[in-house]
Structures are given as C-alpha cells and as structure tokens.
Enzyme design. Structure first.
Site, mmCIF file in Angstrom:
data_model
loop_
_atom_site.group_PDB
_atom_site.id
_atom_site.type_symbol
_atom_site.label_atom_id
_atom_site.label_comp_id
_atom_site.label_asym_id
_atom_site.label_seq_id
_atom_site.Cartn_x
_atom_site.Cartn_y
_atom_site.Cartn_z
ATOM 1 N N LYS A 34 -7.187 85.320 -3.232
ATOM 2 C CA LYS A 34 -6.252 85.936 -2.296
ATOM 3 C C LYS A 34 -6.197 87.432 -2.540
ATOM 4 O O LYS A 34 -6.138 88.230 -1.618
ATOM 5 C CB LYS A 34 -4.850 85.387 -2.551
HETATM 6 N N1 GLU Z 1 -0.701 76.679 -7.800
HETATM 7 C C1 GLU Z 1 -2.053 76.593 -8.237
HETATM 8 C C2 GLU Z 1 -2.930 77.456 -7.350
HETATM 9 O O1 GLU Z 1 -2.514 77.827 -6.261
HETATM 10 C C3 GLU Z 1 -2.587 75.172 -8.201
HETATM 11 C C4 GLU Z 1 -2.067 74.365 -9.308
HETATM 12 C C5 GLU Z 1 -2.716 73.002 -9.451
HETATM 13 O O2 GLU Z 1 -3.288 72.460 -8.491
HETATM 14 O O3 GLU Z 1 -2.627 72.448 -10.524
HETATM 15 O O4 GLU Z 1 -4.021 77.759 -7.748
#
Ligand code: GLU
Length: 312
Positions: free
Chosen positions: A268
């Site tokens: 991002k």
């Molecule tokens: N919040 C994490 C991300 O956007 C993903 C966490 C997970 O899938 O364990 O990369």
C-alpha cells in the site's frame, strides 16, 4: 484441505490504505474456501494504529469486497474496540514474568547492530523480516528502575522475553496446508526464537500486531488462517502465544504472493495498483480474477499455486 466442523475463515485487512491485488487474492481464496466448505467467513479490521487507520479506508475496503462479490458473516470486528482483551492478555504474560518494558527506540537498535558489526566484523543477527534482533539490554533491569523510567514518561514498548517464553512452551508445531517460501508444508515445527524479543505492545498501545491477531483468531473461533506467504514466518510467534495463553491452534494455509513487475510484493505504501483504481479504470471482476490466475471468477478458486515471480 480437511475441515473441522464448522470451519471459520477470516480476512483481516488493516484500513490504512487501499486494498491491492494481493489483498483481493487473499480475500477471494478465503471466501471460496469458506463458502465451499459450508463454513463462516469473517471480516476483521486490524486498526490498532490510530495514526494510519482511517474510517474512509474501512469504507473503501467494504466497497472493494462488495465489488469482488464477497459477503461476510456477522458484523466485522474492529480491533480498536477490543483493547481491553489485549490488555488482559498482556497483563497475564507480564504477571508470569514473560514480558518486560523495553526502552530502546528502533533507531537505537539499528545503531547498536551497526556498532556491533563494525566492532566484531560479524553480521548482527536479524529476524526473518531482516530487522536487527533486540539487544535485550533492558531485559533484566531492576523492577524499581523500570517503574521509575515509566513514571518519568520515558517512551517504551513491551517485549516478550523470548528465551523464557520458549523454555516455558517447549517444542511447538503447526499444520500448514499451503506452503512457506521454501515449500514447507504439512506438520511443521516452528522456530519463534528466530524473532528474538518481539514487541507485544507498541508505544502507548496495549497490543501489537502479533498479540492482537493471535487473540482475535481465538476469540472469533477462527479454525483456518489463510493468508499470504509473507506472514509464514510470523506464524511461529502466533503459535508460541497460543501456547502461553492456552488458546486453540488453527490450521494455517499460506498462499503465494502477487508480485509487482519489479518482483517485489505489492504494498500500500508504495501505492501499488489498487482494486479501486482498476475498477475505476473500467476493469470487471472477471478481468481481475483472470489477472490473479483464478480458475473461476464465480468462485474465486485458485487455478494452481502461483509461483513467486509471476506478475499479478
Ligand atoms: N492485517 C494483516 C495485513 O493486512 C493481516 C494479518 C493476518 O492475516 O494474519 O497484512
């Protein structure tokens, strides 16, 4: 993949930017596995970072998922609304002597690593993501010194005393139904010590990614964690926390990443091509599924495990 009854899957984006193709792949695979197994598919917003997470990004994620044909069960969980859960777990680990306040900033850790490399000529140990391990200088500070520095307002995080934690937990394994970067699959032994004293609570927060993700997967009854291979190594930390906090252990499935033209994983922060941008440029869901190499635009099934290095 074999399913326990009833399987529960989740997609857990951070609302700190637009979703890109890598997120789309993860969401589509999770959703397809959940629906084909008669399981549940949960959405979780990992929004512990108040500076980077914003409601408009959350709205954008909901819109992107709807456009991808992805529906979820129940109300999404927002991590920022559950700090009490994380605080309680952190306090339990602190009471057990497994967590300590650490005062070195990231810059100071980097400087300590560079100094050590200059002085010894040896490469300083790094974690699986390439960051220098915490030197542990304040691991054994007297209690009174810790309290005084915290009372004086000195910035600090809370770290896991990895040596003690691993001694407590013993040898740990997970079931991997996807694969790691070196093809690791099946019943695997994990190596949390490779991460050193990981941060369990960031500055001014009662949690970090590792603590929140592990607790939430347990609280939400997630049975299958399906996510990109970039998080394969982090599973060792999550498995260790499960052992220390007596939490159930899901099955893990790490899938291939969607790489950019430069061969790096999409991000991002680098502004890699977002789902929104593709949609606004007139792409259809089918175009996107084709681009991701998904067999069925209807079901979002992976055509085959994609080799890293393929362009997404
Ligand atoms: N919040 C994490 C991300 O956007 C993903 C966490 C997970 O899938 O364990 O990369």
């Amino acid at each position: 993949m074999s399913f326990r009854d009833p399987p529960v899957f989740r997609f857990a984006p951070s609302p700190n930017g637009d979703l890109h193709l890598g997120h789309a792949l993860s969401a589509l695979i999770n959703h397809a596995m959940a629906r084909e197994s008669g399981g549940r598919f949960l959405l979780r917003f990992e929004d512990i970072d108040p500076e980077r997470c914003r409601p408009d990004f959350e709205h954008g994620i909901r819109r992107d998922l709807a456009w991808l044909g992805i529906d979820w069960d129940g109300e999404p969980r927002r991590q920022s609304e559950h700090f009490a859960d994380y605080r309680a777990a952190l306090e339990r680990l602190r009471d057990e002597g497994l967590v300590y306040p650490a005062f070195l900033s990231r810059g100071e850790i980097r400087a300590a690593a560079e100094r050590s490399e200059r002085e010894t000529g040896l490469s300083y140990p790094r974690d699986p993501d390439g960051a220098p391990l915490y030197p542990g200088l304040d691991r054994d500070l007297p209690q009174a010194t810790r309290a005084a520095r915290i009372t004086a307002g000195e910035p600090h995080v809370f770290r896991l005393d990895m040596t003690r934690a691993v001694a407590r937990a013993g040898v740990l394994g997970v079931e991997e139904t996807g694969s790691g970067p070196d093809g690791e699959t099946g019943r695997l032994t994990v190596d949390p010590a490779a991460w050193g004293d990981v941060v369990l609570a960031r500055k001014g927060l009662p949690t970090s990614y590792h603590l929140a993700v592990t607790l939430d997967d347990a609280i939400q009854g997630v049975t299958h964690v399906v996510r990109g291979r970039d998080l394969f190594a982090a599973t060792a930390v999550h498995r260790l926390l499960q052992a220390l906090l007596d939490l159930p252990v899901p099955v893990y499935h790490h899938h291939a990443l969607v790489l950019g033209q430069d061969g790096r994983k999409l991000s991002k922060s680098r502004g890699d091509v977002s789902i929104r941008a593709l949609r606004e440029a007139g792409a259809s869901r089918e175009d996107l599924c084709r681009r991701l190499g998904l067999r069925s635009a209807e079901k979002g099934e992976p055509e085959a495990e994609r080799g890293d290095g393929e362009e997404g």
